[in-house]
Design a protein around this motif. Structure first.
Motif, PDB file in Angstrom:
ATOM      1  N   THR A  69       0.925  -1.059   0.036  1.00  0.00           N
ATOM      2  CA  THR A  69      -0.070  -0.066   0.024  1.00  0.00           C
ATOM      3  C   THR A  69       0.888   1.375   0.242  1.00  0.00           C
ATOM      4  O   THR A  69       0.327   2.410  -0.428  1.00  0.00           O
ATOM      5  N   ARG A  70       2.014   1.152   0.432  1.00  0.00           N
ATOM      6  CA  ARG A  70       2.972   2.677   0.603  1.00  0.00           C
ATOM      7  C   ARG A  70       3.592   2.797  -0.610  1.00  0.00           C
ATOM      8  O   ARG A  70       3.915   3.998  -0.889  1.00  0.00           O
ATOM      9  N   THR A  71       3.977   1.685  -1.560  1.00  0.00           N
ATOM     10  CA  THR A  71       4.669   1.729  -2.556  1.00  0.00           C
ATOM     11  C   THR A  71       4.005   1.917  -3.911  1.00  0.00           C
ATOM     12  O   THR A  71       4.846   2.224  -4.989  1.00  0.00           O
ATOM     13  N   ARG A  72       2.762   1.301  -4.146  1.00  0.00           N
ATOM     14  CA  ARG A  72       2.281   1.057  -5.296  1.00  0.00           C
ATOM     15  C   ARG A  72       2.169   2.265  -6.125  1.00  0.00           C
ATOM     16  O   ARG A  72       2.131   2.285  -7.463  1.00  0.00           O
ATOM     17  N   GLN A  73       1.868   3.520  -5.556  1.00  0.00           N
ATOM     18  CA  GLN A  73       1.502   4.545  -6.173  1.00  0.00           C
ATOM     19  C   GLN A  73       2.853   5.266  -6.851  1.00  0.00           C
ATOM     20  O   GLN A  73       2.907   6.085  -7.826  1.00  0.00           O
ATOM     21  N   HIS A  74       4.073   4.777  -6.317  1.00  0.00           N
ATOM     22  CA  HIS A  74       5.288   5.164  -6.857  1.00  0.00           C
ATOM     23  C   HIS A  74       5.688   4.205  -7.941  1.00  0.00           C
ATOM     24  O   HIS A  74       6.627   4.728  -8.610  1.00  0.00           O
ATOM     25  N   ALA A  82      13.601 -10.213 -21.422  1.00  0.00           N
ATOM     26  CA  ALA A  82      12.513 -11.031 -21.014  1.00  0.00           C
ATOM     27  C   ALA A  82      12.521 -11.215 -19.468  1.00  0.00           C
ATOM     28  O   ALA A  82      11.364 -11.246 -18.768  1.00  0.00           O
ATOM     29  N   ALA A  83      13.774 -11.292 -18.840  1.00  0.00           N
ATOM     30  CA  ALA A  83      13.717 -11.326 -17.287  1.00  0.00           C
ATOM     31  C   ALA A  83      12.993 -10.025 -16.789  1.00  0.00           C
ATOM     32  O   ALA A  83      12.342 -10.234 -15.613  1.00  0.00           O
ATOM     33  N   THR A  84      13.416  -8.851 -17.305  1.00  0.00           N
ATOM     34  CA  THR A  84      12.871  -7.777 -16.607  1.00  0.00           C
ATOM     35  C   THR A  84      11.335  -7.627 -16.852  1.00  0.00           C
ATOM     36  O   THR A  84      10.643  -7.241 -16.052  1.00  0.00           O
ATOM     37  N   LYS A  85      10.918  -8.063 -18.280  1.00  0.00           N
ATOM     38  CA  LYS A  85       9.494  -8.075 -18.420  1.00  0.00           C
ATOM     39  C   LYS A  85       8.751  -9.025 -17.493  1.00  0.00           C
ATOM     40  O   LYS A  85       7.436  -8.737 -16.866  1.00  0.00           O
ATOM     41  N   ALA A  86       9.205 -10.336 -17.257  1.00  0.00           N
ATOM     42  CA  ALA A  86       8.585 -11.249 -16.291  1.00  0.00           C
ATOM     43  C   ALA A  86       8.530 -10.765 -14.954  1.00  0.00           C
ATOM     44  O   ALA A  86       7.637 -10.808 -14.022  1.00  0.00           O
ATOM     45  N   SER A  87       9.731  -9.962 -14.465  1.00  0.00           N
ATOM     46  CA  SER A  87       9.998  -9.650 -13.153  1.00  0.00           C
ATOM     47  C   SER A  87       8.827  -8.415 -12.839  1.00  0.00           C
ATOM     48  O   SER A  87       8.002  -8.068 -11.846  1.00  0.00           O
ATOM     49  N   ALA A  88       8.787  -7.559 -13.968  1.00  0.00           N
ATOM     50  CA  ALA A  88       7.667  -6.385 -13.873  1.00  0.00           C
ATOM     51  C   ALA A  88       6.425  -7.092 -13.573  1.00  0.00           C
ATOM     52  O   ALA A  88       5.438  -6.542 -12.754  1.00  0.00           O
ATOM     53  N   LEU A  89       5.958  -7.982 -14.604  1.00  0.00           N
ATOM     54  CA  LEU A  89       4.542  -8.517 -14.464  1.00  0.00           C
ATOM     55  C   LEU A  89       4.127  -9.403 -12.910  1.00  0.00           C
ATOM     56  O   LEU A  89       3.258  -8.975 -12.510  1.00  0.00           O
ATOM     57  N   GLU A  90       5.394  -9.993 -12.560  1.00  0.00           N
ATOM     58  CA  GLU A  90       5.329 -10.568 -11.330  1.00  0.00           C
ATOM     59  C   GLU A  90       4.934  -9.289 -10.175  1.00  0.00           C
ATOM     60  O   GLU A  90       4.115  -9.627  -9.314  1.00  0.00           O
ATOM     61  N   ALA A  91       5.803  -8.290 -10.462  1.00  0.00           N
ATOM     62  CA  ALA A  91       5.382  -7.314  -9.261  1.00  0.00           C
ATOM     63  C   ALA A  91       4.180  -6.695  -9.235  1.00  0.00           C
ATOM     64  O   ALA A  91       3.410  -6.685  -8.041  1.00  0.00           O
ATOM     65  N   ILE A  92       3.566  -6.628 -10.490  1.00  0.00           N
ATOM     66  CA  ILE A  92       2.128  -6.131 -10.883  1.00  0.00           C
ATOM     67  C   ILE A  92       1.088  -7.126 -10.158  1.00  0.00           C
ATOM     68  O   ILE A  92       0.097  -6.714  -9.343  1.00  0.00           O
ATOM     69  N   LEU A  93       1.464  -8.445 -10.455  1.00  0.00           N
ATOM     70  CA  LEU A  93       0.391  -9.576  -9.968  1.00  0.00           C
ATOM     71  C   LEU A  93       0.509  -9.587  -8.180  1.00  0.00           C
ATOM     72  O   LEU A  93      -0.518  -9.835  -7.855  1.00  0.00           O
ATOM     73  N   LEU A  94       1.775  -9.259  -7.885  1.00  0.00           N
ATOM     74  CA  LEU A  94       1.821  -9.261  -6.328  1.00  0.00           C
ATOM     75  C   LEU A  94       1.250  -8.121  -5.667  1.00  0.00           C
ATOM     76  O   LEU A  94       0.650  -8.162  -4.458  1.00  0.00           O
ATOM     77  N   TYR A  95       1.319  -7.042  -6.476  1.00  0.00           N
ATOM     78  CA  TYR A  95       0.581  -5.807  -5.819  1.00  0.00           C
ATOM     79  C   TYR A  95      -1.041  -5.920  -5.644  1.00  0.00           C
ATOM     80  O   TYR A  95      -1.547  -5.784  -4.850  1.00  0.00           O
ATOM     81  N   VAL A  96      -1.471  -7.073  -6.871  1.00  0.00           N
ATOM     82  CA  VAL A  96      -2.733  -7.089  -6.764  1.00  0.00           C
ATOM     83  C   VAL A  96      -3.300  -8.358  -5.528  1.00  0.00           C
ATOM     84  O   VAL A  96      -4.284  -8.051  -4.904  1.00  0.00           O
ATOM     85  N   GLU A  97      -2.306  -9.309  -5.616  1.00  0.00           N
ATOM     86  CA  GLU A  97      -2.322 -10.239  -4.527  1.00  0.00           C
ATOM     87  C   GLU A  97      -2.417  -9.634  -2.906  1.00  0.00           C
ATOM     88  O   GLU A  97      -2.872 -10.333  -2.240  1.00  0.00           O
ATOM     89  N   GLY A 101      -8.410  -3.052  -7.480  1.00  0.00           N
ATOM     90  CA  GLY A 101      -8.561  -1.801  -7.987  1.00  0.00           C
ATOM     91  C   GLY A 101      -7.722  -0.726  -8.008  1.00  0.00           C
ATOM     92  O   GLY A 101      -7.608  -0.032  -9.106  1.00  0.00           O
ATOM     93  N   PRO A 102      -6.970  -0.355  -7.054  1.00  0.00           N
ATOM     94  CA  PRO A 102      -5.913   0.615  -7.034  1.00  0.00           C
ATOM     95  C   PRO A 102      -4.852   0.391  -8.306  1.00  0.00           C
ATOM     96  O   PRO A 102      -4.430   1.352  -8.932  1.00  0.00           O
ATOM     97  N   ILE A 103      -4.487  -0.768  -8.612  1.00  0.00           N
ATOM     98  CA  ILE A 103      -3.496  -1.189  -9.469  1.00  0.00           C
ATOM     99  C   ILE A 103      -4.161  -0.963 -11.038  1.00  0.00           C
ATOM    100  O   ILE A 103      -3.404  -0.240 -11.727  1.00  0.00           O
ATOM    101  N   ILE A 104      -5.531  -1.182 -11.200  1.00  0.00           N
ATOM    102  CA  ILE A 104      -6.104  -0.903 -12.532  1.00  0.00           C
ATOM    103  C   ILE A 104      -5.957   0.598 -12.613  1.00  0.00           C
ATOM    104  O   ILE A 104      -6.121   1.038 -13.734  1.00  0.00           O
ATOM    105  N   GLU A 105      -6.304   1.311 -11.702  1.00  0.00           N
ATOM    106  CA  GLU A 105      -6.377   2.805 -11.824  1.00  0.00           C
ATOM    107  C   GLU A 105      -5.300   3.489 -12.374  1.00  0.00           C
ATOM    108  O   GLU A 105      -5.122   4.265 -12.803  1.00  0.00           O
ATOM    109  N   GLU A 106      -4.224   2.803 -11.893  1.00  0.00           N
ATOM    110  CA  GLU A 106      -2.832   3.045 -12.102  1.00  0.00           C
ATOM    111  C   GLU A 106      -2.461   2.705 -13.232  1.00  0.00           C
ATOM    112  O   GLU A 106      -1.710   3.492 -14.225  1.00  0.00           O
ATOM    113  N   LEU A 107      -2.853   1.600 -14.062  1.00  0.00           N
ATOM    114  CA  LEU A 107      -2.621   1.099 -15.360  1.00  0.00           C
ATOM    115  C   LEU A 107      -3.303   1.909 -16.389  1.00  0.00           C
ATOM    116  O   LEU A 107      -2.743   1.948 -17.534  1.00  0.00           O
TER     117      LEU A 107
END
Length: 902
Positions: free
Chosen positions: A89-94, A109-124, A129-135
């Motif tokens: 909650t403290r870092t997602r807006q940044h 490819a590793a960077t893309k996979a890590s970025a997608l995993e980070a976004i999925l972790l934010y949702v998890e 809702g907040p992640i969709i608003e940022e995307l």
């Protein structure tokens, strides 16, 4: 160089995260990831610097060096994985926006996979809702690769978490913009996202964006949808931390729980379009004169008003408001004489109920009755529209809300109404998700059994189908009492419908402990009473084996040698089950009931000896019963040690227990009476509603009839006034004609019968004899001429049957003013049949007199007889022409006189 490395390693991690040398940053990212992995929990001090300064992760996610960026995003994933919800909650807006713009669009490819995993972790870790608003704002980026990568991440979020976790409405709103992008990769990712949505939402997703697509795109999408229609329903692959915690706390589910979970998942996968759509305000878009058009006397105007209303109501979701007037207008349209208006009104009710859902329940009673009453129409299109309207009303309400009205219309005298109501009830039972209560089941079964006795075959089949569908919901065992008294043929038919019925509701009986809890409540009072007296003897555990062995004693009634010693025990053993039922409904025997059994053995035995005398075991009187009781004193002693038949309850306790049972029965009877009273009152309320509606209808009809009579009266009054005016005009015209006639008579009257002195009567007679003015007579004197002319005129009028003067004006034909000329002679024209005498015409009389005077004057002045005859002939011919003209005018005058008289 070594000194620089020592200096860098000695720096704290936050300072190294922002260092200008990328190798230092890269090393810091790696060290941070290792520290996060070895932390014991999310409250470790290693997370504190990054929670205090969440902007550090923004630089890590968007590092200018691709190698350092790869490790930085990997460190962010470790921070989120082990840092918990607070780190999310403290870092997602940044970090979410840099991850989408720099990480997802990276060439590594590793960077893309890590970025997608980070976004999925934010949702998890929290919610989506907040992640969709940022995307979503990233979809407006100028670089097509960033937009395509963001769409791919949204597809991954939907694929892993599903539309139950992720709200699809914000994404579906911006999806048409992606389909219109100039880059083909963006359009391809938009297609993949739409296909993923279709896996979860099916047809419910189309109203949100389908109309904004081009026809070719719609065709391509339909082809893509066809490929996945046969796939099974998708399931959530990744779960939120809150879901994981709930699953960890829950016990392992059994088979029934697993089946229920599968059913819920199967039912809950498909989302309704109603949940996705935005409410639309319909009231503000309605025409101001809608109600006036709906009440128009022309059916085309009423139909056009309803068609315009249907266009407004035919939306996925309607904003709640005051639709009472609209509902009453649609209900009134159900009684319209034109079936096109009825059909259109039914369609309006259907879409209105589907668009409003639950808020439509307050208008249900307004429209349901008129719809069912109109089902008497035999035309298939009208019946289908009415049935669809009822189905829409049911979707917005429930079976319990509609059941009372449905059962009332099942008693309707019209077979068409009864059959339509029956079909509606069957559809309700098939689609309801809540099983009806037991009183409702009893009412439905009673109504269905009455249908089984109908003379119409469809009604009998419908009654059997209703019972079969209810049996599918409640189960065969629960329906057993309701089918008592039916013959085997009907039971077989009901069984066939039971096997083929498809329902969505299942009756789930409560578990036994929950069902037994209400029964234990009345026994709580006597249990406390029993615990007061034998309180000092609670420690005696001896009665428990007795209570278990007692039921086995009655199973040995044979008087064998081995069982002789045990015959004394069965008699009190017969009362043991009653003792267990009263004392312990939960299954355990309270010590308060068992403690009195010890002092029973110390009681004097003479009171217990008479107990074996009655044949309690059903052995009958005879040798077996008497000899065994007499020859076995040990059995008597054993019977003395057995518990008394009273099961340890005193008279006061038994009386209190009986009183409680009576109170329970009384309460049950009161509940039944109140239920029946409620049903009666409901039926009376419905009857009063129907009578009120009928009175309103009669009052409206009477008001309209009174207005029609008033209109007719006003028209009659205006017609009467016009007739009176016409009569006055005709009366005035008649008076005018009378006055003209009277004045003409006055002018011509005194001159009749007078002759000029000195005239030769023979010459005058000769002239009038030659001219034939007096009917062919040839009198020789004035008197004879007058008499002959008058008589001939009267005779000719009698022969022709006309007397216009007497008939029209009440005058006698003997009046000398009408029948004589100037010299007392009657006109020769009076003999013409069917014409009024020309003597009445003043112009004719004056012309004739002038001609006669001129003729006589010429005769007097002329000395020659030949010239006199020639002149007489000329005058005669002129008079004949004038007589013919007078005849034509007399017929016209007769017609006008008659008209003026009437």
């Amino acid at each position: 160089m070594a000194e620089q490395e020592e200096d860098f390693s000695s720096l704290p991690l936050p300072d190294r995260f922002t260092h200008k040398v990328w190798k230092v940053r890269k090393a810091a990212y790696e060290d941070a990831a290792k520290q996060f992995e070895v932390t014991p929990d999310e409250h470790d001090p290693a997370f504190r610097p990054f929670l205090n300064d969440p902007g550090l992760w923004k630089g890590a996610a968007a590092d200018s060096n691709v190698a350092a960026q790869q490790d930085g995003i990997a460190a962010l994933c470790a921070f989120l994985k082990f840092g918990g919800r607070e780190g999310c909650t403290r870092t997602r807006q940044h970090t979410v926006t840099p991850l989408a713009e720099k990480g997802l669009a990276s060439t590594r490819a590793a960077t893309k996979a890590s970025a997608l995993e980070a976004i999925l972790l934010y949702v998890e870790l929290d919610t989506a809702g907040p992640i969709i608003e940022e995307l979503l704002p990233v979809l407006s980026n100028k670089q097509p690769k960033v937009v395509a990568a963001t769409l791919a991440s949204l597809t991954a979020i939907i694929h892993n978490y599903g539309c139950k976790i992720v709200d699809p409405k914000p994404i579906l709103k911006v999806l048409p913009k992606a389909f219109g992008h100039a880059d083909k990769n963006v359009r391809a990712e938009a297609t993949n996202l739409a296909v993923e949505f279709y896996r979860w939402l099916r047809e419910a997703m189309k109203p949100m964006f389908w109309g904004d697509l081009k026809p070719t795109q719609q065709t391509d999408m339909e082809a893509a949808f066809e490929k996945i229609k046969a796939e099974p329903a998708p399931k959530q692959e990744r779960f939120l931390r809150s879901q994981q915690a709930a699953m960890a706390r829950a016990p392992p589910p059994g088979e029934d729980a697993a089946e229920e979970e599968d059913e819920l998942e199967a039912e809950g996968v498909e989302i309704d379009a109603f949940d996705l759509a935005e409410p639309q305000d319909v009231l503000s878009k309605m025409a101001p004169d809608f109600h006036e058009q709906l009440a128009s006397s022309k059916w085309k105007e009423r139909k056009e008003a309803l068609e315009a209303l249907f266009v407004l109501l035919n939306v996925p979701r309607i904003k709640d408001g005051d639709y009472g007037e609209v509902a009453r207008g649609l209900a009134k349209s159900m009684k319209d004489a034109n079936i096109a208006v009825v059909t259109q009104a039914a369609q309006c009710i259907e879409v209105m109920a589907k668009g409003m859902r639950k808020p439509f329940g307050k208008y249900r009673s307004t429209v349901t009755g008129p719809i069912m009453e109109r089902m008497k129409e035999k035309k298939a299109s009208v019946a289908d529209a009415l049935g669809a309207a009822l189905d829409g009303v049911f979707q917005a309400t429930s079976l319990s809300e509609n059941l009372e009205e449905v059962l009332e219309f099942l008693k309707h005298k019209n077979p068409q109404v009864k059959e339509g109501t029956m079909k509606f009830l069957i559809r309700c039972l098939r689609t309801t998700r809540e099983a009806p209560a037991k009183p409702e089941v009893a009412s439905i079964c009673e109504a269905a059994k009455k249908l089984l006795a109908e003379s119409s075959a469809p009604l009998r089949e419908g009654g059997a189908e209703i019972l079969g569908t209810v049996m599918k919901i409640m189960g065969e065992r629960a329906m057993g009492p309701h089918l008592e008294g039916l013959d085997e043929i009907r039971k077989t038919k009901i069984k066939e419908y039971f096997e083929t019925a498809e329902v969505k509701a299942k009756d789930k009986p409560k578990p036994p402990p929950a069902a037994a809890a209400p029964r234990a409540a009345p026994a709580a009072a006597p249990k406390k009473v029993l615990g007061k007296k034998p309180a000092p003897k609670k420690a005696a555990p001896a009665p428990s084996p007795y209570a278990q062995e007692a039921p086995a004693a009655p199973l040995a009634p044979q008087p064998t040698a081995k069982s002789v010693s045990k015959l004394g025990g069965p008699k009190p053993g017969l009362k043991a089950p009653l003792k267990r039922t009263i004392a312990g409904p939960g299954g355990a025997v309270p010590p308060s009931l068992a403690s009195p059994r010890r002092p029973v053995s110390q009681a004097p035995p003479p009171e217990e000896e008479p107990a074996p005398a009655p044949p309690r075991l059903g052995l009958g009187r005879g040798l077996a019963g008497r000899s065994l009781a007499a020859k076995t004193p040990a059995a008597a002693r054993e019977s003395a040690m057995s518990p008394p038949p009273s099961s340890g309850l005193s008279a006061l306790e038994r009386a209190e227990l009986e009183e409680l049972r009576l109170d329970k029965d009384r309460l049950l009877r009161q509940a039944d009476d109140m239920r029946q009273e409620r049903s009666r009152l409901n039926s009376e309320v419905q009857e009063l509603k129907n009578s009120n509606a009928q009175l309103i209808e009669d009052h409206t009809r009477d008001v309209l009839s009174i207005k029609a009579k008033e209109t007719q009266l006003v028209r009659a009054r205006s017609d009467c006034e016009a007739a009176e005016a016409m009569c006055g005009q005709l009366r005035r015209e008649m008076e005018r004609l009378k006055r003209a006639l009277t004045s003409a008579e006055r002018i011509n009257g005194p001159s009749s019968g007078m002759t000029s002195p000195g005239r030769d009567s023979s010459d005058e007679a000769g002239i009038y004899r030659d001219t034939g003015l007096y009917g062919g007579g040839a009198p020789t004197s004035y008197g004879s001429r007058t008499r002959m002319s008058f008589n001939s005129a009267l005779s000719e009028e009698k022969e022709n049957g006309i007397d216009p003067v007497a008939d029209k004006y009440g005058r006698s034909k003997l009046s000398p003013d009408l029948g004589m000329g100037r010299n007392g002679r009657t006109s020769a024209a009076s003999g013409s049949a069917g014409h009024i005498s020309p003597a009445r015409d003043p112009s004719y009389r004056s012309d004739r007199m002038r001609d006669r005077d001129s003729t006589l004057e010429s005769n007097r002045n002329s000395g020659s007889g030949v010239e006199s005859w020639k002149r007489a002939a000329e005058v005669t011919s002129a008079l004949k022409a004038k007589i013919e003209q007078m005849k034509v005018n007399s017929s016209t005058t007769k017609f006008s006189v008659q008209a003026s008289t009437y």
